[in-house]
Design a protein around this motif. Structure first.
Motif, PDB file in Angstrom:
ATOM      1  N   SER A 139       0.853  -1.183   0.000  1.00 29.64           N
ATOM      2  CA  SER A 139       0.000   0.000   0.000  1.00 29.64           C
ATOM      3  C   SER A 139       0.886   1.229   0.000  1.00 29.64           C
ATOM      4  O   SER A 139       1.865   1.301   0.747  1.00 29.64           O
ATOM      5  CB  SER A 139      -0.903   0.006   1.237  1.00 29.64           C
ATOM      6  N   VAL A 151      -2.064  -2.534   4.798  1.00 30.69           N
ATOM      7  CA  VAL A 151      -3.381  -2.400   4.180  1.00 30.69           C
ATOM      8  C   VAL A 151      -4.431  -2.531   5.284  1.00 30.69           C
ATOM      9  O   VAL A 151      -4.269  -3.323   6.217  1.00 30.69           O
ATOM     10  CB  VAL A 151      -3.594  -3.486   3.103  1.00 30.69           C
ATOM     11  N   ARG A 287      -4.327   0.936   8.898  1.00 32.93           N
ATOM     12  CA  ARG A 287      -3.633   0.035   7.977  1.00 32.93           C
ATOM     13  C   ARG A 287      -2.571  -0.732   8.766  1.00 32.93           C
ATOM     14  O   ARG A 287      -1.543  -0.181   9.149  1.00 32.93           O
ATOM     15  CB  ARG A 287      -3.018   0.821   6.826  1.00 32.93           C
ATOM     16  N   ALA A 312      -7.437  -0.239  -6.529  1.00 33.47           N
ATOM     17  CA  ALA A 312      -7.150   0.859  -5.609  1.00 33.47           C
ATOM     18  C   ALA A 312      -7.760   2.157  -6.096  1.00 33.47           C
ATOM     19  O   ALA A 312      -8.268   2.966  -5.289  1.00 33.47           O
ATOM     20  CB  ALA A 312      -5.635   1.013  -5.438  1.00 33.47           C
ATOM     21  N   ASN A 323      -9.263   7.056   1.176  1.00 29.33           N
ATOM     22  CA  ASN A 323      -8.384   6.408   0.193  1.00 29.33           C
ATOM     23  C   ASN A 323      -8.022   7.298  -0.991  1.00 29.33           C
ATOM     24  O   ASN A 323      -7.531   6.792  -1.993  1.00 29.33           O
ATOM     25  CB  ASN A 323      -9.049   5.130  -0.340  1.00 29.33           C
ATOM     26  N   THR A 328      -1.513   1.131  -4.804  1.00 28.67           N
ATOM     27  CA  THR A 328      -0.832  -0.127  -4.508  1.00 28.67           C
ATOM     28  C   THR A 328       0.290  -0.361  -5.506  1.00 28.67           C
ATOM     29  O   THR A 328       0.317   0.235  -6.593  1.00 28.67           O
ATOM     30  CB  THR A 328      -1.797  -1.326  -4.566  1.00 28.67           C
TER      31      THR A 328
END
Length: 881
Positions: A139, A151, A287, A312, A323, A328
């Motif tokens: 990530s 993640v 995460r 992603a 996000n 990624t």
């Protein structure tokens, strides 16, 4: 079938070889006697009859060899005779054999040890089915400029549900957790994994079964699988261990299986595998998972990476607040597990280059030794050639002797490599990922055999093969001197010596540069005082410390008890120690205006207790540091280093100004600067100064903490007291990593120290080998010029003159080698100037010192042969000739 029957017949004949030899001798004698009797009966005198019978019968030896070809393995027997003869020769010349074996062992020992290290840490495939299809999904957060690989649970579930190019995805992380049973509390390394990990890696337990599906869900019963080492050490390899209960962080877990010895995941130190709870209710910004996946057959890594990036991007569109800046990337699983590759690869490159140099010196020495031996055996080979031995027969004998020498040198090298590996293993952190044990295995033995044969056959046989073309007339007439000490051969030996001296010079320069780097690193101002401080590590389990108030209360208790210890002047807590490979990076902005990702200053964010700056001896530049007022009820406060203040505001007069620390998912936090302190080194000792942001533990108490005690004298005696005080506060809380702060700094320097030590050892080895080679060449040259020195002495040459003559020749070789080595050293220094601390483009004093050392050693190595030349008895030398 006929060939098989013939082989079987020969094997049967091996059992009665002695009887068949006697039968053969008796039969040949019978034929000779019968023919002699027939001639005697015909009236021929007895002596002439026997002579004629033997002539008519033929050479018994040749006929016997022909007969043996029918019922024996002639080639095998010939090889066995060659091996026996070669072994006797090596035993007869024990001094030469031991010198060659020791030379080979020095080169092979280092080479095999380095190969074994590189193979275990960097080359050997993962011990899973089709490891090339295993990828790690990282990530990345463009706002925080990180690629931590972590993640969130929600993101992992979405990735697993939407991925089409992977057979499956699994999540894992590694932690240290409290183990509670009827023994003293301890912390163990735990791999928290999803239930599908075993199926994804295609590895089955050696005993029992793997974690059942569904145990990674919230509120499900917990199961654990033990590592082979933990099973043996903690349960004495009890085969009925399944069904027992362990308590990890106060939560019961049932043992269901034991993994194979070779299973290493995600760290070599992992002792237990337990379910990684996947709670969809977890915040998407939390995460904490690492993700691995197995690609479907035929899928390539770029295709898998493109799919992960597309997923992603879709998640960023669905959840913009969490996000928006998250993406990624995928890397091979081996690269992800080997988190220390950035340290290992440069270290292996430097050590590998030094080992290669030493090995080249070994090859040169072997070539000189084999050439000298070949010259010494010129007369023997000439006699054998005059008696009918073909060149191939001579080559085969030399080849057999070389293989024997290679096997001896290889065996000694493997023993030395084992010793080297035991030293290396003690200096390598145990959690560095490797496949298999760091020990001599089958691959290392094959490598040692190949290297041994390469050194002897390629670099040793080629010079020796010149001796298989002797001219018997010249050699036997001149006694071997003219052919054995030809100028062409002396030139070859001298070129090899020059190369050895040059290589040794380069290694000495490299070792000196590395030693200077370590010295300069020790001089770098740390910004804190490591001497007199003791550190210990604590991790508070969430089950007993569920909220910030209880965590803060523990901090207060441990500090009060620690400060009351006799001989302790102050105590503090911090979440991450400096120079301990812990990098809590944050992006910090000046003012309280909305922040823009990428425009702030990067800083190390540390959570500390009020007395941290006093305990660490960090000077206060302005304002104040934290005190008891900076608790959960007070406004957020921060202390910044002078470097961070100047980076953000251009001045260190910043007390009272606001700053913003950027958080994940837009969770930014504003602080008011309470004080400014001096700069410290946290991540490393190279490069520019680092910026530090300090926030109070009482406002953001952490479960992961280090306690630092400042002792009035030596800190080591307080280790037991520190452990006892923690037991008084929480009897179930393990205390780990009790070290002095000076040891922490020393361990941080360990890679550089190891490289320095290894380079110094290789440089000394190379120097010794080069001097031994120089001594051998000069001794060989003196032996070949005995007649010349006898004539010179007879004509009035003095001993001092002969000493100067021989030492001067050695000095010329040394000067030429040193000059070549210094030129290579200049190029090496220019290359390393950007990587090492305190390394200038040219180091005149260092170069002069290395040159003087090398030339002095060359003179010393040549003195004994020179003295031998100066003491030659002219009468004895001329009579011998």
């Amino acid at each position: 079938m006929g060939r098989l029957r013939e082989t079987w017949r020969k094997l049967r004949h091996l059992r009665r070889r002695g009887a068949m030899e006697r039968d053969l001798a008796e039969e040949m004698q019978f034929h000779i006697e019968r023919q002699a009797a027939e001639r005697i009966a015909a009236g021929i005198p007895e002596r002439e009859a026997w002579r004629a019978a033997r002539a008519a019968f033929g050479n018994p030896t040749a006929l016997g060899e022909r007969s043996r070809d029918v019922w024996s393995f002639t080639r095998v027997e010939t090889w066995l005779r060659d091996i026996s003869y070669g072994g006797r020769l090596l035993w007869r010349d024990r001094g030469w054999s031991l010198t060659a074996t020791a030379t080979l062992a020095l080169g092979i020992g280092g080479t095999v040890a380095t190969f074994t290290f590189v193979n275990a840490f960097l080359l050997r495939p993962l011990p899973f089915a089709e490891p090339d299809r295993l990828l790690h999904v990282w990530s990345t957060d463009t706002a925080l400029h990180t690629a931590s690989g972590r993640v969130s649970t929600a993101d992992f579930l979405d990735l697993r549900r939407e991925a089409t190019l992977f057979e499956d995805l699994a999540a894992f992380n590694y932690t240290e957790e409290d183990l509670s049973d009827d023994r003293e509390p301890q912390r163990i390394s735990v791999g928290r994994v999803t239930a599908n990990l075993s199926r994804l890696l295609e590895v089955e337990p050696a005993l029992g079964r793997w974690i059942a599906a569904g145990t990674d869900r919230p509120a499900a019963p917990r199961e654990v699988v033990l590592s082979d080492g933990f099973w043996r050490s903690h349960f004495a390899a009890d085969p009925d261990v399944a069904g027992r209960v362990l308590r990890l962080n106060d939560e019961p877990h049932t043992i269901v299986g034991v993994m194979p010895t070779a299973f290493v995941f995600p760290l070599p130190t992992t002792q237990i595998w337990a379910p990684r709870v996947l709670d969809p209710a977890d915040a998407r910004t939390r995460r904490h998972l690492q993700v691995l996946g197995r690609m479907k057959p035929g899928v390539t890594q770029p295709q898998a990476a493109a799919e992960m990036e597309a997923i992603a991007a879709r998640l960023a569109g669905r959840y913009p607040s969490e996000n928006a800046t998250v993406s990624t990337r995928v890397v091979p699983l081996r690269d992800a597990l080997n988190f220390a590759a950035d340290i290992l690869v440069p270290m292996v490159a430097v050590l590998g280059a030094s080992i290669l140099f030493v090995f080249l010196i070994v090859c040169a020495n072997v070539a000189n030794l084999m050439l000298s031996r070949g010259v010494a055996r010129t007369r023997e080979l000439a006699v054998r050639s005059a008696l009918g031995a073909g060149r191939w027969r001579l080559v085969r004998q030399l080849f057999t002797e070389s293989v024997l020498l290679a096997l001896c040198g290889g065996a000694a090298g493997v023993l030395l490599a084992s010793w080297n590996l035991s030293r290396i293993a003690r200096s390598v952190p145990p959690d560095l990922y490797r496949v298999g044990a760091l020990a001599i295995d089958r691959e290392a033995l094959v490598f040692a055999l190949v290297v041994s044969l390469l050194a002897v056959l390629l670099f040793g046989m080629l010079p020796a093969l010149r001796s298989t073309r002797p001219d018997p007339n010249v050699v036997l007439k001149e006694g071997g001197r003219a052919a054995g000490f030809a100028p062409r051969r002396r030139r070859s030996q001298r070129l090899l010596i020059v190369g050895q001296i040059a290589t040794s010079t380069v290694l000495l320069i490299a070792a000196a540069l590395m030693a200077g780097t370590v010295r300069e690193l020790r001089r770098v101002p740390l910004g804190f005082a490591p001497d007199g401080a003791l550190t210990l590590k604590l991790i508070l389990p969430e089950t007993r410390y569920p909220d910030a108030a209880r965590v803060a209360a523990f901090h207060r208790d441990v500090l009060e008890h620690a400060a009351a210890l006799p001989g302790v002047s102050a105590a503090a807590t911090v979440d991450y120690l400096p120079l301990n490979h812990e990098f809590p990076v944050a992006e910090v902005f000046a003012g309280s205006t909305p922040v823009v990702a990428g425009e702030g200053a990067e800083a190390n964010a540390l959570t500390v207790s009020p007395d941290y700056f006093q305990v660490m001896s960090i000077p206060v530049v302005g304002g104040r540091v934290f005190d008891a007022r900076d608790d959960l009820r007070a406004p957020p406060a921060a202390v910044v280093s002078r470097g961070l203040a100047e980076s953000l505001f251009g001045t260190d007069d910043v007390v009272g100004r606001p700053i913003v620390r950027r958080g994940r998912g837009g969770n930014d936090r504003t602080y008011t600067i309470a004080g400014v302190v001096g700069d410290t080194r946290h991540r490393g000792l190279k490069g520019a100064r680092e910026a530090q942001l300090y926030v109070p533990q009482l406002q953001a108490p952490t479960r992961y903490l280090r306690v630092v005690l400042r002792a009035q004298g030596s800190p080591e005696p307080h280790a037991a007291d520190a452990r006892l005080l923690v037991r008084r506060i929480d009897a179930q809380l393990p205390v780990t990593e009790i070290r002095t702060l000076a040891e922490v700094v020393e361990e941080f320097l360990l890679p550089e120290i190891n490289i320095r030590t290894a380079l110094a050892e290789q440089a000394i080895t190379a120097l010794v080998l080069a001097l031994v080679g120089l001594y051998g060449v000069m001794a060989f040259a003196v032996a070949g010029r005995t007649h010349e020195f006898g004539v010179r002495t007879a004509l009035g040459a003095s001993r001092a003159g002969l000493l100067r003559l021989v030492i001067g020749q050695a000095a010329r070789l040394g000067i030429l080698g040193v000059v070549v080595g210094l030129l290579a050293g200049v190029a090496l220094t220019r290359f390393l100037a950007g990587f090492l601390v305190g390394v200038a483009a040219v180091e005149p004093a260092l170069f002069a010192g290395v040159a003087a050392l090398m030339l002095g050693c060359c003179v010393v190595a040549a003195y004994v042969p020179a003295r031998r030349a100066a003491t030659v008895d002219p009468v004895a030398a001329l009579r011998t000739e």
